[in-house]
Write a protein that holds these residues in place. Structure first.
Motif, PDB file in Angstrom:
ATOM      1  N   PHE A  36       1.044  -1.039  -0.022  1.00 18.19           N
ATOM      2  CA  PHE A  36       0.422   0.024   0.218  1.00 18.19           C
ATOM      3  C   PHE A  36       0.714   1.812   0.329  1.00 18.19           C
ATOM      4  CE2 PHE A  36      -2.180  -3.065   2.503  1.00 18.19           C
ATOM      5  CZ  PHE A  36      -3.165  -3.432   1.575  1.00 18.19           C
ATOM      6  N   ASN A  61       0.525  -7.898  15.630  1.00 18.84           N
ATOM      7  CA  ASN A  61      -0.547  -7.015  15.023  1.00 18.84           C
ATOM      8  C   ASN A  61       0.315  -6.399  13.958  1.00 18.84           C
ATOM      9  OD1 ASN A  61      -1.968  -6.301  17.837  1.00 18.84           O
ATOM     10  ND2 ASN A  61      -2.911  -7.028  16.641  1.00 18.84           N
ATOM     11  N   GLY A  62      -0.099  -6.334  12.444  1.00 17.63           N
ATOM     12  CA  GLY A  62       0.575  -5.693  11.117  1.00 17.63           C
ATOM     13  C   GLY A  62       1.429  -6.741  10.243  1.00 17.63           C
ATOM     14  N   ALA A  63       1.039  -7.923  10.899  1.00 12.97           N
ATOM     15  CA  ALA A  63       1.645  -8.715  10.405  1.00 12.97           C
ATOM     16  C   ALA A  63       2.021  -8.829   8.462  1.00 12.97           C
ATOM     17  CB  ALA A  63       2.546 -10.470  11.270  1.00 12.97           C
ATOM     18  N   GLY A  64      -0.035  -8.884   8.442  1.00  7.00           N
ATOM     19  CA  GLY A  64      -0.444  -9.007   7.811  1.00  7.00           C
ATOM     20  C   GLY A  64      -1.636  -9.846   7.275  1.00  7.00           C
ATOM     21  N   THR A  67      -4.608  -9.003   5.419  1.00  2.29           N
ATOM     22  CA  THR A  67      -3.790  -8.883   3.916  1.00  2.29           C
ATOM     23  C   THR A  67      -4.439  -9.708   3.071  1.00  2.29           C
ATOM     24  OG1 THR A  67      -3.035  -6.234   4.665  1.00  2.29           O
ATOM     25  CG2 THR A  67      -2.822  -6.639   2.759  1.00  2.29           C
ATOM     26  N   GLN A 108     -12.084  -9.279   9.589  1.00  4.02           N
ATOM     27  CA  GLN A 108     -11.851  -8.357  10.831  1.00  4.02           C
ATOM     28  C   GLN A 108     -13.232  -7.403  11.111  1.00  4.02           C
ATOM     29  OE1 GLN A 108      -8.152  -7.360  11.169  1.00  4.02           O
ATOM     30  NE2 GLN A 108      -8.415  -7.472  13.545  1.00  4.02           N
ATOM     31  N   GLU A 189     -10.629 -13.172  13.281  1.00 11.00           N
ATOM     32  CA  GLU A 189     -10.325 -12.788  14.346  1.00 11.00           C
ATOM     33  C   GLU A 189     -12.223 -12.600  15.043  1.00 11.00           C
ATOM     34  OE1 GLU A 189      -8.711  -9.689  16.355  1.00 11.00           O
ATOM     35  OE2 GLU A 189      -6.817 -10.124  15.102  1.00 11.00           O
ATOM     36  N   HIS A 221      -5.473 -13.750  18.375  1.00 14.91           N
ATOM     37  CA  HIS A 221      -4.591 -13.648  19.766  1.00 14.91           C
ATOM     38  C   HIS A 221      -5.062 -14.839  20.403  1.00 14.91           C
ATOM     39  CE1 HIS A 221      -2.612 -10.636  16.563  1.00 14.91           C
ATOM     40  NE2 HIS A 221      -3.673 -10.148  16.295  1.00 14.91           N
ATOM     41  N   LYS A 414       2.422   0.450  15.026  1.00 17.90           N
ATOM     42  CA  LYS A 414       2.980  -0.198  13.681  1.00 17.90           C
ATOM     43  C   LYS A 414       2.458   0.653  12.077  1.00 17.90           C
ATOM     44  CE  LYS A 414       4.792  -3.000  10.581  1.00 17.90           C
ATOM     45  NZ  LYS A 414       4.451  -4.082   9.445  1.00 17.90           N
ATOM     46  N   GLN A 420       0.079   9.126   8.880  1.00 21.58           N
ATOM     47  CA  GLN A 420      -0.555   8.037   8.190  1.00 21.58           C
ATOM     48  C   GLN A 420      -2.140   7.881   9.207  1.00 21.58           C
ATOM     49  OE1 GLN A 420       0.664   3.842   9.003  1.00 21.58           O
ATOM     50  NE2 GLN A 420      -0.431   3.452   7.165  1.00 21.58           N
ATOM     51  N   GLU A 424      -5.677   2.441   7.719  1.00 21.37           N
ATOM     52  CA  GLU A 424      -5.064   2.004   7.088  1.00 21.37           C
ATOM     53  C   GLU A 424      -4.344   0.862   8.121  1.00 21.37           C
ATOM     54  OE1 GLU A 424      -2.650   4.692   4.747  1.00 21.37           O
ATOM     55  OE2 GLU A 424      -4.468   5.232   3.720  1.00 21.37           O
ATOM     56  N   LEU A 425      -4.289   1.594   9.283  1.00 21.36           N
ATOM     57  CA  LEU A 425      -3.827   0.715  10.109  1.00 21.36           C
ATOM     58  C   LEU A 425      -4.397  -1.019  10.281  1.00 21.36           C
ATOM     59  CD1 LEU A 425      -3.000   2.624  13.442  1.00 21.36           C
ATOM     60  CD2 LEU A 425      -1.776   2.004  11.228  1.00 21.36           C
TER      61      LEU A 425
HETATM   62  N1  LIG Z   1      -5.733  -0.608   2.951  1.00 23.33           N
HETATM   63  C1  LIG Z   1      -4.373  -0.014   3.669  1.00 23.33           C
HETATM   64  N2  LIG Z   1      -3.199   1.904   3.103  1.00 23.33           N
HETATM   65  C2  LIG Z   1      -2.564   1.061   3.876  1.00 23.33           C
HETATM   66  N3  LIG Z   1      -1.919   0.615   4.656  1.00 23.33           N
HETATM   67  C3  LIG Z   1      -2.692  -0.823   4.983  1.00 23.33           C
HETATM   68  C4  LIG Z   1      -3.869  -0.764   4.597  1.00 23.33           C
HETATM   69  N4  LIG Z   1      -3.919  -1.607   4.953  1.00 23.33           N
HETATM   70  C5  LIG Z   1      -2.869  -2.434   5.830  1.00 23.33           C
HETATM   71  N5  LIG Z   1      -2.353  -1.793   5.967  1.00 23.33           N
HETATM   72  C6  LIG Z   1      -1.174  -1.882   6.269  1.00 23.33           C
HETATM   73  O1  LIG Z   1      -0.802  -3.029   6.140  1.00 23.33           O
HETATM   74  C7  LIG Z   1      -0.105  -4.026   6.966  1.00 23.33           C
HETATM   75  C8  LIG Z   1      -0.882  -5.461   7.530  1.00 23.33           C
HETATM   76  O2  LIG Z   1      -2.223  -5.255   7.677  1.00 23.33           O
HETATM   77  P1  LIG Z   1      -3.223  -6.296   8.430  1.00 23.33           P
HETATM   78  O3  LIG Z   1      -4.209  -5.553   8.742  1.00 23.33           O
HETATM   79  O4  LIG Z   1      -2.758  -7.611   7.586  1.00 23.33           O
HETATM   80  O5  LIG Z   1      -2.082  -6.537   9.425  1.00 23.33           O
HETATM   81  P2  LIG Z   1      -2.980  -7.796  10.485  1.00 23.33           P
HETATM   82  O6  LIG Z   1      -2.071  -8.870  10.586  1.00 23.33           O
HETATM   83  O7  LIG Z   1      -4.074  -8.520  10.506  1.00 23.33           O
HETATM   84  O8  LIG Z   1      -2.763  -7.713  12.129  1.00 23.33           O
HETATM   85  P3  LIG Z   1      -3.936  -7.359  13.442  1.00 23.33           P
HETATM   86  O9  LIG Z   1      -3.210  -8.259  13.991  1.00 23.33           O
HETATM   87  O10 LIG Z   1      -3.413  -6.281  14.156  1.00 23.33           O
HETATM   88  O11 LIG Z   1      -5.308  -7.809  12.699  1.00 23.33           O
HETATM   89  C9  LIG Z   1       0.022  -3.013   8.487  1.00 23.33           C
HETATM   90  O12 LIG Z   1       1.547  -1.548   8.239  1.00 23.33           O
HETATM   91  C10 LIG Z   1      -0.923  -1.952   7.799  1.00 23.33           C
HETATM   92  O13 LIG Z   1      -0.757  -0.481   8.475  1.00 23.33           O
END
Ligand SMILES: Nc1ncnc2c1ncn2[C@@H]1O[C@H](COP(=O)(O)OP(=O)(O)OP(=O)(O)O)[C@@H](O)[C@H]1O
Ligand SMILES: [Mg+2]
Lengths: 576, 354
Positions: A36, A61-64, A67, A108, A189, A221, A414, A420, A424-425
């Motif tokens: 992104f 958190n934020g591992a992907g 996504t 989620q 989750e 988690h 993160k 930001q 997007e987090l």
């Molecule tokens: N739409 C978006 N725009 C920009 N960055 C994004 C977007 N979606 C996710 N990210 C970034 O991609 C990374 C992975 O996010 P993701 O939501 O997949 O994490 P996660 O493993 O599901 O975490 P969590 O356990 O907190 O849900 C993060 O750094 C997040 O900031």
């Protein structure tokens, strides 16, 4: 990356699977990448799902994780990678395509429509039809009622979804996901707002699906859940694929070390929570609430918290915990009751007044009530302190920046940078932003509704340590958690609610896992006592649950035992 | 500006009032207090959903007492006929707003439809109806495609549509100097001037269209999808609902209905009046909001819009009855009432929620 285990053709049958060895994978993802803007969320991730397995997907958190789920199901277009479904290469252009192909996903956060009825939400897009081709509302409501009834939640399916608590909404999302036959069910989750009983129900549903050959993905988690449910696990870290293997071959420490990228010895044999133990606290309560009644939700709830004390609120779904803190915070119209902070009475129903008196509430439903998705991380954190950060109406930017920096590091938020957008987090990082916001306000009374919901092991411990630290500074903390360990280890005292009433209060040596379980189940009597518990008026209801019947919880139960007394009783006895 | 209170305000859901009372199944032996509250809830819900209806009834009752000429058959049927032009447009607007959008172009499109109908009426009844429908529907379709596929803000896109339709109208009427007349004796005149059982055809048409509208909203998946998009668009997308298609259809139908409204007024006035429809979009939006539809989308009723449109027309009529009042008062009164109704609705919605 590191110690990747290849799984493509091995026999990987886990516990409880009837799948023949070497069954063809249903879903195969190879080298998925997604970025992104400047943020590389996925850097070559593999995922293989076999029919009849429950596959855990874990990472910080934020591992992907989310996504990965979203590129697989057509929400985002992946930058690269190979996607196979049933052996055939696929790229779903939109979620509808993935659903049509038989992939059912609970994303989620609850992704339903709050203003529509529960039944409408379950059947949106696939409503039962009459022979005229119109929506058969009668059949839809009937089937929906059946479906949620099977999941053990007691809600009016014709009522608005938005009126339910978050946990009940999560169960509705589950009902929606299983209302159609699917070959793959993905749950991001699903248990974050659920109580032990609902978690069990969900596990039951998941195991049934596994038995019928469905492949499931499970993100959580709450690590203990993984061993109870899952056959295999895939670990992501910073968008990298770190490990895939049978769940049973991993222990907790190894799993956490995979997630954090640290050595097993560094992770160490910590306790389940980071709570240090009991707190020293003052004598006079700083928060004193009594006789709080909210129409059809709470009756005569009393709660006292001393400075430096952490009081847990326990209870099942719909027992009125969230309502209690909301009422204290002035965010819920109360019928009667009195709340005072440091001796001064709060004006009922006024959030502003409560805030001014030093009460802060971290709410359960961050999406609806807390986060402002289109504002930056910095602004979301600074929002609540802006008035105090201003000098003569001018906001001092550097002070805000310093404050934001502190919390970003402390909570390991993160984000690409402080500018930001919060939307997007990742889910867990949004939660951390909210916690930071309220911590900035330096409250005297901090009401925490599921503070560690959806945040990863590392950050969870950090938040727990923070709560301890705050209590150490003399803050009065009310802690709601559906994780029993947090209550048992984190709180000095736990007030158990049942159907909108104070059912029991546990402290000192009474505050143990098993005692809490008994109290949660609404059994206010000593186990040795013969009769049925008095407060037991059947199923706990949803957020709109009714108060218990007119007779108090202690009526007809004989003497309350020393271990579990009703708060009202304690009041009569007179403390000290 | 505190976080937790930043909920979306005024959730005025489309619910059965009876359910408010039964939410939270009655426990063993409900106290009398809870029954009273249940009733209070019902009244609050009713007032919130049907505030405009209550006001309409009160206004009609007062007007029939004060002005002897109000409650006559001729006056009432003229109110109905005159309300029908705007109400048709408001029907389409209801779906647009329910789906979280807005359409500012309807006033211009309405006027354009009228002029096209008057012009085409020289070729007979069918062209007089089809030409405005085709052109206005096409404008709606294009706007819908740009909004749904291009992801542009409806406000901007339909503002452009407003200017475009007005410009087209001026072009085909030589800067508004040419007024097309419907030929005398044309069957097209019957559309808005003819009657069946003492009720104008346009009123019958209105009733049928609103009945269909209500059916579509509550009994088809298109209708539910509109509500879902207006309520939570991301969720609708993730649930796999056909978001783009639904939006396009909504703007297309809205264009069609604006064109139909124009055709009706051309039939009513026997000509294509070029100055009509200026500011009409706001009147139409008022009718929808008065009827209890959330301006942010996601909840509302079709019947409410009909009531809202009638209410606005009755206000006009009553002010005309007071001979001494300038007709500009009508805007003042309508505006005041709009503000009142919406304030009450949002107050009730807030006190009910939680
Ligand atoms: N739409 C978006 N725009 C920009 N960055 C994004 C977007 N979606 C996710 N990210 C970034 O991609 C990374 C992975 O996010 P993701 O939501 O997949 O994490 P996660 O493993 O599901 O975490 P969590 O356990 O907190 O849900 C993060 O750094 C997040 O900031
Ligand atoms: Mg996630």
């Amino acid at each position: 990356m590191t110690e990747e285990t290849t799984v493509a053709d091995d026999d990987v049958s886990g516990p409880g699977t009837l799948r023949p060895p070497g069954a063809a994978p249903l879903v195969q993802v190879r080298g998925a990448t997604k970025s992104f803007g400047g943020v590389q969320a996925l850097r070559g991730v593999d995922l293989t799902l076999l029919p009849g397995e429950i596959h855990a997907l874990v990472g910080e958190n934020g591992a992907g994780k989310s996504t990965l789920i979203k590129v697989l199901t057509g929400v985002y277009a992946p930058d690269g990678g190979e996607f196979r479904y049933g052996g055939e290469p696929v790229r779903f252009a939109r979620p509808a395509d993935a659903q049509r192909a038989g992939i059912s996903t609970i994303y989620q956060e609850v992704n339903l429509v709050p203003l529509l009825s529960v039944a409408r939400n379950i059947y949106l897009g696939r409503e039962p039809r009459t022979r005229w081709g119109t929506v058969d509302v009668g059949a839809m409501n009937r089937r929906a009622a059946q479906l949620v009834g099977d999941l053990g939640i007691d809600v009016d399916v014709t009522g608005e979804l938005g009126r339910l608590g978050l946990g009940a909404q999560q169960m509705v999302a589950l009902a929606r996901a299983v209302s159609v036959e699917s070959r793959v069910v993905i749950m991001d989750e699903p248990t974050s707002s659920l109580e032990p009983a609902e978690v069990e129900t969900l596990f039951g549903v998941a195991r049934n699906l596994r038995r019928s050959g469905t492949a499931l993905v499970f993100v959580s988690h709450r690590l203990d859940e993984l061993w109870q449910l899952c056959d295999r696990v895939t670990v992501l870290r910073d968008g990298h694929h770190v490990h895939t293997g049978p769940m049973a071959e991993l222990d907790r420490v190894t799993l956490v070390s995979h997630m954090l990228g640290k050595d097993a010895s560094e992770v160490g044999a910590q306790g389940v929570t980071e709570f240090a133990g009991k707190h020293r606290h003052g004598d006079a309560p700083v928060l004193d609430a009594s006789g709080i009644a909210v129409r059809s939700r709470l009756s005569d709830v009393a709660l006292q918290v001393r400075p430096g004390e952490v009081v847990g609120l326990g209870g099942l779904l719909g027992s009125g915990r969230s309502e209690t803190v909301k009422a204290i915070y002035g965010d819920l119209p109360v019928e009667s009751g009195r709340v005072s902070v440091a001796g001064r009475n709060l004006r009922a129903g006024s959030v502003r007044h409560a805030l001014k008196a030093g009460v802060a509430l971290l709410s359960e439903d961050r999406k609806a009530e807390g986060i402002i998705p289109d504002l930056s991380v910095r602004d979301n954190i600074a929002l609540a302190v802006l008035p105090r950060m201003a000098r003569g109406g001018i906001v001092v930017e550097s002070r805000i920046d310093a404050l934001v920096e502190t919390f970003m590091t402390r909570l390991k938020i993160k984000a690409a940078d402080t500018g930001q957008k919060v939307r997007e987090l990742s889910g867990g990082n949004q939660q951390k932003v909210l916690i930071a916001r309220w911590l900035c306000t330096e409250p005297t009374v901090f009401l925490l509704d599921e503070p560690t919901r959806g945040i990863d092991v590392g950050a969870k411990q950090e938040v727990q340590a923070l709560i301890d630290e705050l209590a150490g500074h003399g803050l009065a903390v009310v802690l709601i958690s559906s994780e029993m360990e947090e209550l048992v280890e984190g709180a000095d005292r736990v007030v158990v609610l049942h159907a909108g009433r104070v059912e029991a209060e546990l402290s000192g040596s009474e505050l143990s896992h098993s005692r809490l379980l008994t109290a949660l189940a609404g059994e206010s009597a000593d186990p040795a006592d013969d009769g049925q518990p008095a407060g037991d008026d059947g199923q706990p209801t949803d957020g709109a649950g009714q108060p218990a019947d007119g007779s108090g919880p202690s009526a007809g139960t004989g003497q309350p035992t020393a271990a579990v007394r009703t708060a009202a009783k304690e009041e009569e006895d007179g403390r000290g | 500006m505190s976080g937790p209170t930043m909920e979306r305000a005024g959730a005025a859901p489309d619910r059965d009032p009876a359910k408010g009372a039964s939410a939270g199944s009655p426990g063993p032996g409900p106290q009398p207090g809870s029954v009273r509250l249940g009733l209070g809830m019902r009244i609050a819900e009713l007032a919130q959903r049907q505030g405009a209806l209550v006001l309409l009834i009160v206004l009609c009752a007062v007007a029939s007492v004060v002005f002897p000429s109000f409650a006559t058959g001729a006056n009432l049927s003229s109110i109905a006929v005159q309300a029908s032009f705007m109400a048709v447009v408001a029907l389409g607007m209801t779906f647009v707003i329910l789906g979280g959008g807005i359409d500012l172009s309807v006033g211009s499109v309405f006027a354009l439809g009228g002029v096209l109908a008057a012009w085409a009426s020289q070729y007979g009844f069918v062209p007089a109806l089809l030409v405005p429908l085709a052109v206005c529907g096409f404008i709606g379709l294009v706007q819908g495609l740009i909004i749904a596929k291009g992801g542009l803000a409806p406000f901007i896109v339909t503002l452009a549509g407003l200017l475009f339709a007005r410009g087209l109208l001026l072009f085909i009427t030589d800067e508004g100097t040419t007024t097309y007349k419907v030929p005398e004796g044309s069957a097209f005149l019957q559309l808005a001037q003819g009657e069946l059982l003492g009720v104008g055809y346009s009123v019958w048409l209105l009733v049928v269209l609103f009945a269909i509208g209500a059916l579509v909203l509550h009994r088809t998946s298109y209708g539910t999808t509109v509500l879902a998009i207006g309520g939570q668009e991301d969720a609708a997308e993730l649930m796999g609902l056909p978001v783009v298609r639904t939006k396009v259809i909504t703007y297309l139908v809205n264009g069609l209905l604006a064109g139909l409204g124009g055709a009706l007024i051309a039939s009513y006035t026997s000509s294509g009046v070029t100055v009509l429809g200026v500011g009409m979009e706001l009147e139409v939006i008022s009718a929808v909001v008065l009827g209890g539809t959330l301006l942010t989308g996601g909840a509302g009723t079709i019947l409410g819009t009909l009531v809202g449109a009638l209410l606005l027309q009755v206000i006009k009529n009553v002010i005309n009855q007071v001979g001494s009042l300038n007709s500009n008062w009508q805007a003042v009164v309508s505006g005041t009432i709009l503000l009142m109704v919406v304030s009450i609705q949002s107050y009730l919605a807030r006190s009910r929620r939680g």
